[in-house]
Design a protein around this motif. Structure first.
Motif: not given
Length: 301
Positions: A252-274
């Motif tokens: 269950q905890t693993f699934g919860l952290f998997m669900s954060v990937n879209p947010v991480l992707a958006a943040v990384v896209g903003w920081i690394v790629l602008g």
């Protein structure tokens, strides 16, 4: 939830206790930190890989990523191909095809609509599998919340790239298929031999791509380094991290952290790629993540 693209389901973990074993809290904390690092590695790898698109294109970056994934998985799984039966071969070959198509459609979507939106649309694949298997009212509500997020992302605008959106949805369909096929492969072939074999055959399918690129469009050293970094950060590191994580945290905890990937992707896209997103895109991403989180938190284990 299943592992992210570029990863494969590892063997079922077993809890081993011993006098010198870390306390449960310590093990769980280490697992959470590992999951966070794995997610950041996965999305950072995709962002770095996109820097090679002008030279290699999405297909060239995906080819390199498939090679790296195959090397890691085959080394870990050591598939005994000669022992495979017909009933074992067909899901392995289908998994290889889906694996390659999933990553190619995702990276092509990243090239057109950005990392955050592409990963969010792809995440609809595992979310749909989880919600479709349930008959609870709360999951019906979760499906409506996720659907509202998708409608918001794909609302008509002058700048809307429908091809890019379509590629993101194709990646979602492939990820859902990947999950179902992985279950079949896991039941028919012991350990991770099936996933390793599928990864190897997927890399072979991209071998002609690599040959054509080297012969007709020799990559620069920088582009090759970016693509290789994408393979390591988005395939090798997350896969090995998952092997560690699944021994330390509940599913269950693993699934919860998997669900954060879209947010991480958006943040990384903003920081690394602008790649900045508007408030409506952030609201849509939040809705899809919230739907998955609510579904997991209300699941009885």
């Amino acid at each position: 939830m299943q592992a992210a693209p570029g990863r494969s389901a590892g063997p079922a973990h077993q809890t081993v206790t011993s006098p010198s074993a870390p306390k449960p809290f310590g093990k769980r904390l280490a697992g959470v930190v590992t999951m966070l690092g794995s997610g950041l590695s996965n999305q950072t790898g995709a962002a770095i890989g996109s820097l090679a698109f002008p030279v290699l294109g999405p297909i060239g970056v995906v080819a390199v990523r498939q090679y790296v994934a195959a090397i890691v998985l085959v080394a870990v799984g050591r598939p005994r191909l000669r022992t495979f039966t017909k009933e074992q071969w067909w899901p392995v070959l289908l998994l290889a095809l889906v694996f390659g198509t999933m990553n190619l459609s995702l990276y092509s979507a990243i090239d057109r609509i950005g990392l955050g939106l592409a990963v969010t649309l792809e995440f609809l694949g595992p979310l749909s599998i989880a919600l479709a298997a349930s008959r609870r009212r709360v999951d019906a509500c979760c499906a409506l919340i996720a659907a509202a997020g998708v409608v918001t992302l794909m609302r008509p605008q002058p700048s809307t790239d429908y091809l890019g959106m379509g590629l993101g949805l194709l990646a979602a369909v492939c990820w859902a298929s990947y999950i179902l096929l992985n279950r079949t492969v896991g039941r028919r072939i012991p350990g991770v031999q099936g996933s390793a074999a599928a990864s190897g055959f997927s890399a072979l399918m991209f071998l002609p791509v690599g040959i054509v690129l080297v012969v007709e469009h020799p990559p620069t050293a920088g582009a090759a380094a970016y693509a290789l970094a994408a393979g390591v950060l988005s395939s090798a590191v997350p896969y090995l991290a998952d092997l560690v994580t699944l021994r330390r945290v509940p599913a269950q905890t693993f699934g919860l952290f998997m669900s954060v990937n879209p947010v991480l992707a958006a943040v990384v896209g903003w920081i690394v790629l602008g790649q900045s997103l508007g408030w409506t895109e952030w609201a849509a991403i939040s809705a899809i993540v919230a739907a998955n989180t609510l579904s997991i938190l209300t699941t009885r284990t």
